[in-house]
Design an enzyme around this catalytic site. Structure first.
Site, PDB file in Angstrom:
ATOM      1  N   ASN A 190     -11.188  10.482  -2.030  1.00 53.64           N
ATOM      2  CA  ASN A 190     -11.864  11.175  -0.928  1.00 53.64           C
ATOM      3  C   ASN A 190     -10.952  12.221  -0.313  1.00 53.64           C
ATOM      4  OD1 ASN A 190     -14.245   9.470  -0.783  1.00 53.64           O
ATOM      5  ND2 ASN A 190     -12.813   7.871  -0.150  1.00 53.64           N
ATOM      6  N   ASN A 191      -9.675  11.964  -0.352  1.00 47.76           N
ATOM      7  CA  ASN A 191      -8.718  12.832   0.351  1.00 47.76           C
ATOM      8  C   ASN A 191      -8.231  13.960  -0.560  1.00 47.76           C
ATOM      9  OD1 ASN A 191      -7.870   9.788   1.692  1.00 47.76           O
ATOM     10  ND2 ASN A 191      -8.542  11.441   3.008  1.00 47.76           N
ATOM     11  N   ASP A 245       0.158  -8.981   1.855  1.00 49.63           N
ATOM     12  CA  ASP A 245      -0.885  -8.031   1.445  1.00 49.63           C
ATOM     13  C   ASP A 245      -1.928  -8.837   0.675  1.00 49.63           C
ATOM     14  OD1 ASP A 245      -0.587  -4.605   0.694  1.00 49.63           O
ATOM     15  OD2 ASP A 245      -2.311  -5.794   0.098  1.00 49.63           O
ATOM     16  N   SER A 300      -3.975   6.530  13.897  1.00 50.82           N
ATOM     17  CA  SER A 300      -4.366   7.756  13.187  1.00 50.82           C
ATOM     18  C   SER A 300      -4.719   8.837  14.195  1.00 50.82           C
ATOM     19  CB  SER A 300      -5.592   7.438  12.320  1.00 50.82           C
ATOM     20  OG  SER A 300      -6.233   8.635  11.936  1.00 50.82           O
ATOM     21  N   LYS A 351      -9.366   1.842  14.769  1.00 58.79           N
ATOM     22  CA  LYS A 351      -8.022   2.261  15.216  1.00 58.79           C
ATOM     23  C   LYS A 351      -7.989   2.326  16.740  1.00 58.79           C
ATOM     24  CE  LYS A 351      -6.169   2.510  11.236  1.00 58.79           C
ATOM     25  NZ  LYS A 351      -5.221   1.474  10.851  1.00 58.79           N
ATOM     26  N   ILE A 354       1.615   3.782   2.323  1.00 56.31           N
ATOM     27  CA  ILE A 354       2.625   4.057   3.353  1.00 56.31           C
ATOM     28  C   ILE A 354       3.561   2.856   3.518  1.00 56.31           C
ATOM     29  CG2 ILE A 354       2.968   4.742   5.763  1.00 56.31           C
ATOM     30  CD1 ILE A 354       0.047   5.885   5.661  1.00 56.31           C
ATOM     31  N   TYR A 400      -0.670   8.758  12.840  1.00 61.05           N
ATOM     32  CA  TYR A 400      -0.308   9.546  11.659  1.00 61.05           C
ATOM     33  C   TYR A 400      -1.250  10.731  11.521  1.00 61.05           C
ATOM     34  CZ  TYR A 400       1.417   4.904   9.996  1.00 61.05           C
ATOM     35  OH  TYR A 400       2.002   3.674   9.854  1.00 61.05           O
ATOM     36  N   TYR A 460     -14.319   3.436  10.964  1.00 60.94           N
ATOM     37  CA  TYR A 460     -12.881   3.366  10.667  1.00 60.94           C
ATOM     38  C   TYR A 460     -12.073   3.832  11.878  1.00 60.94           C
ATOM     39  CZ  TYR A 460      -8.311   5.036   9.200  1.00 60.94           C
ATOM     40  OH  TYR A 460      -6.961   5.298   9.152  1.00 60.94           O
ATOM     41  N   GLY A 514       0.824  -1.212   0.000  1.00 60.72           N
ATOM     42  CA  GLY A 514       0.000   0.000   0.000  1.00 60.72           C
ATOM     43  C   GLY A 514       0.857   1.259   0.000  1.00 60.72           C
TER      44      GLY A 514
END
Ligand code: NAD
Ligand code: UD1
Length: 330
Positions: A197-198, A31, A124, A152, A12, A176, A148, A10
């Site tokens: 989305n970001n 993964d 996060s 975390k 990161i 993060y 989500y 992914g």
């Protein structure tokens, strides 16, 4: 060290794989390709000139995961694997709990069973909930606002309890802030499925002409120009934070913010992107996005003091590298 990277293909995870190999660690990647592709493995080989053992497995599935621990003796695990789209987590909460929480449970259980003593977790800033920035590790966590975020918070709790009960198993919970940018080679970067989305992946698609204009979610926040403020961190700086965390696990549970400590508004980021890359990013201001906070940035002092880690890349570096990756690959 021999290190298991879950979710290592992914965004990161792939940048962290490069940094680990640069520091002469041995890396094994698992993964399930839920949000990545095998081409990233080839690109990692191009960047590092090394072969990386890879297993396509679901870490939320114990039966698939255990053979990896039977075949390798790890010194550490860095656990990136997870689903991360906030909106999707509201629509499909059970998939998020199933995937993200089970993955953490399985990995923690096998770490203890097979004597892996170091565990680094991708958490996060979302776990802080709605409270004033700068966010600092000593703050009490507030309620999360979506499944989500809750995965975390739950994973942090599971790992904390496991570490307290099972010395010498120790965990680093890395919170993060907003990772953006890409590797300077432009071979790896952020490549979300569908419409992003970001903010940064949306900006790069608009700059490329694939999306018509950026929608800025609100210009009525109590900030310098009315747009939301975040702590954007270059993904390579973030990746280096994992090495620092691995090298210094002080106690059973170690919690660190990984951010720059500087808040940047949406308009400031758009302006920097246009100026650095000499491209236009058309935008219009629309209403606020539900669930968004006005201002979120880190107090990164603890990571600097205890890990000797701090960011070195600028917003301009982040904008340039994100654009180079978008132009050359996506
Ligand atoms: P990403 O989606 O690019 O990478 C996650 C990787 O995990 C993907 O390659 C995906 O295929 C894999 N994966 C997902 N579920 C899996 C499973 N059950 N088994 C095996 N592999 C699985 O996301 P990213 O941006 O690289 O994020 C990495 C981690 O950091 C995630 O846990 C994410 O929640 C966390 N995080 C990300 C951000 C961010 O802004 N990108 C911010 C805070 C925390
Ligand atoms: C979001 C998630 C967060 C998650 C992180 C990484 C929410 C509420 N939060 O953080 O939990 O950890 O992504 O996956 O979704 N913006 C625009 N237009 C856009 C996109 C974003 O104006 O098209 C603005 C947002 O309002 C915000 C800033 O840009 O002010 C950053 O947004 P984004 O990149 O989505 O990150 P976060 O909301 O901080």
């Amino acid at each position: 060290m021999k290190i298991l990277l879950t979710g290592g293909l992914g965004y990161i995870g792939s940048h962290t794989a490069v940094e680990l190999l640069n520091h002469h660690h041995e890396v094994i990647i698992v993964d399930n390709l839920a949000n990545s592709s095998l081409s990233v493995l080839d690109r990692l080989k191009k960047i590092t000139h090394q072969e990386i053992p890879f297993y396509q497995i679901d870490v939320a599935n114990k039966v698939e995961l255990e053979p990896v621990f039977l075949h390798h003796t790890f010194d550490a695990i860095i656990h990136f694997a997870g689903l991360k789209a906030v909106g999707e987590s509201v629509a499909k909460p059970l998939e998020y709990y199933q995937n993200n929480v089970l993955a953490t449970l399985n990995l923690a259980s096998f770490s203890i069973k097979y004597g892996v003593h170091k565990f680094v977790f991708s958490s996060s800033a979302t776990v802080y909930g709605d409270q004033p920035s700068p966010l600092i590790e000593t703050m009490e966590l507030k309620t999360t606002t979506n499944p989500y975020g809750e995965t975390k918070a739950m994973s942090e709790r599971i790992l904390t309890d496991a570490a307290k009960a099972n010395p010498p198993f120790s965990v680093s919970l890395l919170r993060y802030f907003n990772p953006i940018g890409a590797h300077e080679s432009a071979l790896i970067g952020e490549n979300p499925n569908g419409i992003p989305n970001n903010l940064m992946p949306y900006i790069t698609k608009v700059a490329k002409g694939e999306l018509k204009e950026l929608q800025i979610y609100g210009q009525d926040y109590p900030t310098i120009d009315g747009t939301g403020i975040r702590d954007y961190i270059h993904v390579v700086d973030l990746a280096k934070g994992h090495i620092a965390a691995l090298n210094k696990m002080k106690s059973a549970v170690n919690i660190y913010n990984l951010g720059t400590g500087k808040g940047v508004s949406v308009l400031e980021l758009v302006t920097a992107f246009q100026n650095v890359n000499h491209v236009r990013v058309p935008y219009k201001v629309v209403g606020r996005r539900p669930g968004d906070l006005a201002i979120v940035y880190a107090d990164p002092g603890k990571a600097k003091r205890e890990l000797g880690w701090e960011t070195s890349k600028t917003i301009e570096d982040m904008c340039r590298d994100a654009w180079n990756f978008e132009k050359q690959n996506v």
